[in-house]
Design a protein around this motif. Structure first.
Motif, PDB file in Angstrom:
ATOM      1  N   ARG A  21       0.834  -1.205   0.000  1.00 19.41           N
ATOM      2  CA  ARG A  21       0.000   0.000   0.000  1.00 19.41           C
ATOM      3  C   ARG A  21       0.867   1.253   0.000  1.00 19.41           C
ATOM      4  NH1 ARG A  21      -4.778  -0.613  -0.921  1.00 19.41           N
ATOM      5  NH2 ARG A  21      -5.653  -2.681  -0.632  1.00 19.41           N
ATOM      6  N   ASP A  22       2.146   1.079  -0.248  1.00 18.46           N
ATOM      7  CA  ASP A  22       3.069   2.204  -0.365  1.00 18.46           C
ATOM      8  C   ASP A  22       3.124   2.635  -1.830  1.00 18.46           C
ATOM      9  OD1 ASP A  22       5.074   4.043  -0.408  1.00 18.46           O
ATOM     10  OD2 ASP A  22       6.625   2.734   0.429  1.00 18.46           O
ATOM     11  N   ALA A  23       2.331   3.662  -2.177  1.00 18.31           N
ATOM     12  CA  ALA A  23       2.205   4.086  -3.574  1.00 18.31           C
ATOM     13  C   ALA A  23       3.464   4.749  -4.117  1.00 18.31           C
ATOM     14  CB  ALA A  23       1.018   5.033  -3.729  1.00 18.31           C
ATOM     15  N   SER A  24       4.447   4.986  -3.257  1.00 16.11           N
ATOM     16  CA  SER A  24       5.688   5.593  -3.741  1.00 16.11           C
ATOM     17  C   SER A  24       6.695   4.543  -4.210  1.00 16.11           C
ATOM     18  CB  SER A  24       6.323   6.449  -2.632  1.00 16.11           C
ATOM     19  OG  SER A  24       6.744   5.639  -1.547  1.00 16.11           O
ATOM     20  N   ARG A  25       6.402   3.272  -3.979  1.00 13.95           N
ATOM     21  CA  ARG A  25       7.282   2.214  -4.462  1.00 13.95           C
ATOM     22  C   ARG A  25       7.261   2.163  -5.985  1.00 13.95           C
ATOM     23  NH1 ARG A  25       6.487  -3.380  -1.211  1.00 13.95           N
ATOM     24  NH2 ARG A  25       7.381  -4.035  -3.204  1.00 13.95           N
ATOM     25  N   THR A  26       8.341   1.698  -6.578  1.00 13.81           N
ATOM     26  CA  THR A  26       8.419   1.703  -8.048  1.00 13.81           C
ATOM     27  C   THR A  26       7.529   0.648  -8.682  1.00 13.81           C
ATOM     28  OG1 THR A  26      10.389   0.314  -7.887  1.00 13.81           O
ATOM     29  CG2 THR A  26      10.742   2.678  -8.138  1.00 13.81           C
ATOM     30  N   VAL A  27       7.269  -0.444  -7.968  1.00 14.87           N
ATOM     31  CA  VAL A  27       6.412  -1.512  -8.485  1.00 14.87           C
ATOM     32  C   VAL A  27       5.448  -1.927  -7.375  1.00 14.87           C
ATOM     33  CG1 VAL A  27       6.331  -3.839  -9.463  1.00 14.87           C
ATOM     34  CG2 VAL A  27       8.257  -2.342  -9.999  1.00 14.87           C
ATOM     35  N   VAL A  28       4.144  -1.884  -7.664  1.00 19.06           N
ATOM     36  CA  VAL A  28       3.136  -2.166  -6.641  1.00 19.06           C
ATOM     37  C   VAL A  28       1.981  -2.965  -7.237  1.00 19.06           C
ATOM     38  CG1 VAL A  28       1.367  -1.132  -5.139  1.00 19.06           C
ATOM     39  CG2 VAL A  28       3.645  -0.119  -5.240  1.00 19.06           C
ATOM     40  N   TYR A  29       1.509  -3.950  -6.472  1.00 18.66           N
ATOM     41  CA  TYR A  29       0.256  -4.646  -6.779  1.00 18.66           C
ATOM     42  C   TYR A  29      -0.633  -4.536  -5.544  1.00 18.66           C
ATOM     43  CZ  TYR A  29      -2.696  -8.824  -6.227  1.00 18.66           C
ATOM     44  OH  TYR A  29      -3.727  -9.684  -5.941  1.00 18.66           O
ATOM     45  N   ASN A  30      -1.909  -4.171  -5.756  1.00 18.55           N
ATOM     46  CA  ASN A  30      -2.876  -4.212  -4.661  1.00 18.55           C
ATOM     47  C   ASN A  30      -4.287  -4.139  -5.236  1.00 18.55           C
ATOM     48  OD1 ASN A  30      -3.619  -1.446  -5.032  1.00 18.55           O
ATOM     49  ND2 ASN A  30      -1.962  -0.768  -3.679  1.00 18.55           N
ATOM     50  N   SER A  31      -5.255  -4.096  -4.366  1.00 14.99           N
ATOM     51  CA  SER A  31      -6.645  -3.920  -4.776  1.00 14.99           C
ATOM     52  C   SER A  31      -7.176  -2.685  -4.070  1.00 14.99           C
ATOM     53  CB  SER A  31      -7.484  -5.150  -4.397  1.00 14.99           C
ATOM     54  OG  SER A  31      -8.818  -4.996  -4.856  1.00 14.99           O
ATOM     55  N   ASN A  32      -7.551  -1.672  -4.827  1.00 16.67           N
ATOM     56  CA  ASN A  32      -8.127  -0.444  -4.278  1.00 16.67           C
ATOM     57  C   ASN A  32      -7.103   0.351  -3.463  1.00 16.67           C
ATOM     58  OD1 ASN A  32     -11.423  -0.403  -4.512  1.00 16.67           O
ATOM     59  ND2 ASN A  32     -10.627  -2.488  -4.485  1.00 16.67           N
ATOM     60  N   PHE A  33      -6.443   1.311  -4.115  1.00 20.18           N
ATOM     61  CA  PHE A  33      -5.472   2.146  -3.409  1.00 20.18           C
ATOM     62  C   PHE A  33      -6.116   2.934  -2.272  1.00 20.18           C
ATOM     63  CE2 PHE A  33      -7.260   5.200  -6.351  1.00 20.18           C
ATOM     64  CZ  PHE A  33      -7.213   6.414  -5.675  1.00 20.18           C
ATOM     65  N   ASP A  34      -7.431   3.152  -2.380  1.00 22.15           N
ATOM     66  CA  ASP A  34      -8.160   3.902  -1.353  1.00 22.15           C
ATOM     67  C   ASP A  34      -9.072   2.988  -0.537  1.00 22.15           C
ATOM     68  OD1 ASP A  34      -9.852   3.324  -3.462  1.00 22.15           O
ATOM     69  OD2 ASP A  34     -10.805   5.296  -3.519  1.00 22.15           O
ATOM     70  N   LEU A  35      -8.653   1.759  -0.350  1.00 23.10           N
ATOM     71  CA  LEU A  35      -9.494   0.738   0.286  1.00 23.10           C
ATOM     72  C   LEU A  35     -10.079   1.197   1.611  1.00 23.10           C
ATOM     73  CD1 LEU A  35     -10.476  -2.254   0.160  1.00 23.10           C
ATOM     74  CD2 LEU A  35      -8.419  -2.840   1.472  1.00 23.10           C
ATOM     75  N   TYR A  36      -9.256   1.854   2.443  1.00 24.74           N
ATOM     76  CA  TYR A  36      -9.694   2.186   3.800  1.00 24.74           C
ATOM     77  C   TYR A  36     -10.398   3.538   3.900  1.00 24.74           C
ATOM     78  CZ  TYR A  36      -6.918  -1.811   5.301  1.00 24.74           C
ATOM     79  OH  TYR A  36      -6.419  -3.082   5.471  1.00 24.74           O
ATOM     80  N   THR A  37     -10.470   4.277   2.810  1.00 24.38           N
ATOM     81  CA  THR A  37     -11.100   5.597   2.861  1.00 24.38           C
ATOM     82  C   THR A  37     -12.327   5.717   1.969  1.00 24.38           C
ATOM     83  OG1 THR A  37      -9.601   6.417   1.131  1.00 24.38           O
ATOM     84  CG2 THR A  37      -8.927   6.751   3.431  1.00 24.38           C
ATOM     85  N   SER A  38     -12.490   4.831   0.989  1.00 26.27           N
ATOM     86  CA  SER A  38     -13.614   4.950   0.060  1.00 26.27           C
ATOM     87  C   SER A  38     -14.902   4.442   0.708  1.00 26.27           C
ATOM     88  CB  SER A  38     -13.335   4.140  -1.203  1.00 26.27           C
ATOM     89  OG  SER A  38     -13.200   2.761  -0.895  1.00 26.27           O
ATOM     90  N   PRO A  39     -16.057   4.965   0.294  1.00 30.14           N
ATOM     91  CA  PRO A  39     -17.335   4.487   0.829  1.00 30.14           C
ATOM     92  C   PRO A  39     -17.584   3.014   0.517  1.00 30.14           C
ATOM     93  CG  PRO A  39     -17.607   6.590  -0.306  1.00 30.14           C
ATOM     94  CD  PRO A  39     -16.231   6.112  -0.622  1.00 30.14           C
TER      95      PRO A  39
END
Length: 362
Positions: free
Chosen positions: A127-145
């Protein structure tokens, strides 16, 4: 009425719903939406369910511009881009210089990434969006409705790309090749847009609008209850320009004149949409288009969005409305910002449906 059991949703009596606990369980599994589908899920988990009023059916269709970049009539190409950028915020391009074989293999590469062994994917989960390579589901998982029904792989490809060995083996070669093609295409598009704005062809290039590229590979797995959730809720892109490659499943929609309009895939075409920063530096002459992706029983839908933006990379360069476009009759409408600061603000808000550019309005 809703009951939650093992992250599935069924109609019954109400039980208490601990959203944070379920979000953490989903996140810590590190398998994304694809993991739910692979497990044979038949119902959409509660964390993904949107309020009904946020899911409006597309109610109209318009003819979206398809611009031939191979045309020898440059003035006509510039004019078509101007009309589309000012009125819609999106257009499609053909004869763009990227071979069909490269486009096809790029989509296949992203499909391979998302469908590979889970343990291989987990190595990139963050969940570190500053990393050069990232895989996840929903970058805003904990803040989105509500969470979106998609998984994402992304990396920064310019101006400082990762080492080759840092990229996933299943897609690294084609990712590098496609990104190089997109950078070249971006140079052309920014020259045409500069002319569209009445500036010298190299103006936006000299501003370094075309120098940074973020490669984002989305996977939208087949959804058992597509009417309950979204592939991506309403938003605008926070960069300068986005080049979108999509497969043949479809699902992209834009908000045009307060109606949702389908953007069906056109064979061989790339979708180009104006981002927030281009709207800002053009002082509202160009339009950052609001768009979304609907969930689908078919899938997975695969797309690759390349954003011309340095995103969260450290940046001291300041952008504001272009001086040559301003006058007493057309004063600046936005305050200046760095790309980093604006993207950081945008990330903090997530896909909340609100126009993030209001943050910079004077």
């Amino acid at each position: 009425m809703i009951i939650i059991t093992n992250m599935t949703t069924t109609t019954s009596t109400i039980t208490l719903y601990d959203r944070v606990t379920e979000l953490k369980a989903f996140d810590q599994a590190k398998t994304g939406v694809q993991g739910l589908v692979d497990a044979g899920i038949r119902y959409v988990p509660r964390i993904f369910i949107n309020q009904p009023e946020t899911i409006q059916k597309a109610s109209t269709s318009i003819e979206l511009p398809v611009i031939d970049l191979g045309s020898t009539d440059r003035a006509s190409v510039v004019e078509k881009i101007r009309v589309a950028s000012e009125n819609i915020g999106l257009f499609q391009v053909v004869n763009h210089g990227i071979p069909l074989s490269v486009m096809h293999e790029t989509l296949q590469g992203i499909r391979r990434f998302h469908e590979q062994d889970v343990e291989n994917k987990k190595r990139f989960y963050s969940r570190d969006a500053s990393r050069t390579v990232v895989y996840n589901s929903n970058f805003d998982l904990y803040t989105s409705p509500a969470a979106n029904w998609r998984d994402t792989y992304f990396s920064f490809m310019a101006p400082s790309p990762p080492k080759v060995e840092e990229l996933p083996e299943v897609c690294r070669d084609i990712q590098i090749e496609y990104s190089n093609h997109v950078l070249k295409l971006g140079g052309l598009l920014f020259r045409l847009i500069s002319e569209d704005l009445g500036l010298k062809p190299n103006h936006l290039g000299d501003m370094e609008c075309d120098k940074a590229l973020t490669f984002v590979g989305h996977c939208y797995p087949a959804c058992p209850q597509p009417d309950l959730t979204m592939g991506a809720t309403k938003h605008t892109d926070d960069g300068f320009l986005t080049v979108l490659l999509q497969d043949d499943i479809g699902g992209l929609q834009i908000l045009h004149q307060n109606q949702w309009v389908d953007v069906p895939p056109t064979p061989g075409a790339l979708v180009i949409n104006i981002g927030d920063l281009l709207q800002m530096i053009s002082n509202d002459k160009m339009k950052s288009v609001e768009h979304r992706v609907v969930a689908n029983e078919k899938g997975p839908r695969v797309s690759v969005a390349c954003f011309f933006s340095s995103s969260l990379a450290a940046s001291m360069k300041v952008y504001g409305p272009i001086k040559e476009l301003l006058s007493d009759e057309n004063p600046p409408r936005y305050r200046e910002t760095t790309v980093h600061d604006y993207v950081q603000y945008s990330f903090s808000k997530g896909l909340d449906g609100a126009p993030h550019l209001l943050h910079l309005k004077l």
